[in-house]
Design an enzyme around this catalytic site. Structure first.
Site, PDB file in Angstrom:
ATOM      1  CB  SER A  75      48.484  89.782 116.060  1.00 11.94           C
ATOM      2  OG  SER A  75      49.814  89.949 115.646  1.00 11.94           O
ATOM      3  CG  HIS A  78      54.434  91.412 113.323  1.00 10.98           C
ATOM      4  ND1 HIS A  78      53.681  90.612 114.160  1.00 10.98           N
ATOM      5  CD2 HIS A  78      53.717  92.544 113.132  1.00 10.98           C
ATOM      6  CE1 HIS A  78      52.552  91.252 114.455  1.00 10.98           C
ATOM      7  NE2 HIS A  78      52.553  92.420 113.835  1.00 10.98           N
ATOM      8  CE  LYS A 117      45.737  97.457 119.082  1.00  7.80           C
ATOM      9  NZ  LYS A 117      46.693  97.086 118.030  1.00  7.80           N
ATOM     10  NE  ARG A 123      47.392  93.699 108.227  1.00  6.33           N
ATOM     11  CZ  ARG A 123      46.893  93.605 109.438  1.00  6.33           C
ATOM     12  NH1 ARG A 123      47.135  92.570 110.177  1.00  6.33           N
ATOM     13  NH2 ARG A 123      46.112  94.546 109.922  1.00  6.33           N
TER      14      ARG A 123
END
Length: 163
Positions: free
Chosen positions: A133, A17, A41, A95
């Site tokens: 993450s 990030h 989440k 990514r």
């Protein structure tokens, strides 16, 4: 003034990030880090903790890049958040190819909602492409070393959550 919005959950903020934030800051005059509330989440860190992490981790980047960097919590549509902060561009990090498929759909929907806001993709640096993450949290939860993936302050925050 060119204003960019880099949205995410940032639970926690990773070196990946931070790489995107630093590079995005070179493209705009003001970079807003949109910290998504995203209750679905079930984040490990509270919204306040995630905003504080972003502010702490980005404090020196603004001076280094000459760009104003601010954290902004949001729970509405991404395109509405972009309009709320005056962003002309949404910055998204990629990514892998699998990220692109989802992001491609999001861009189409956002353009249909407001064609005046552009989306820019930045590829993660090769050394950061595997960082997610979710995986960082799992490694930390199981007592693994996350120092390659997060800053020392975030590593300590993860350790504190582990107890």
């Amino acid at each position: 003034m060119r204003i960019g919005l880099y949205p995410g959950t940032f639970d926690p903020v990773t070196r990946g990030h931070l790489d995107i934030i630093e590079r995005a800051a070179l493209l705009v005059d003001r970079l807003v880090i949109g910290v998504a509330i995203n209750r679905d989440k079930g984040p490990l860190f509270s919204l306040e903790e995630r905003v504080a992490m972003i502010e702490s981790e980005c404090a020196d980047l603004g001076e280094k890049t000459g760009t104003e960097i601010a954290a902004h919590p949001f729970e509405n549509l991404l395109i509405d958040c972009a309009n709320d902060v005056g962003a002309q561009v949404i910055i998204r990090g990629l990514r892998a190819v699998s990220d692109f498929e989802y992001e491609f759909q999001m861009v189409g929907m956002n353009r249909a909602l407001d064609s005046s806001v552009e989306t820019v993709f930045l590829m993660a640096e090769a050394r950061h492409q595997a960082i997610a993450s979710k995986l960082v949290k799992e490694i930390a939860r199981l007592g693994g070393d996350v120092s390659k993936f997060v800053t020392p302050a975030v590593q300590q925050a993860l350790a504190d959550k582990r107890g």
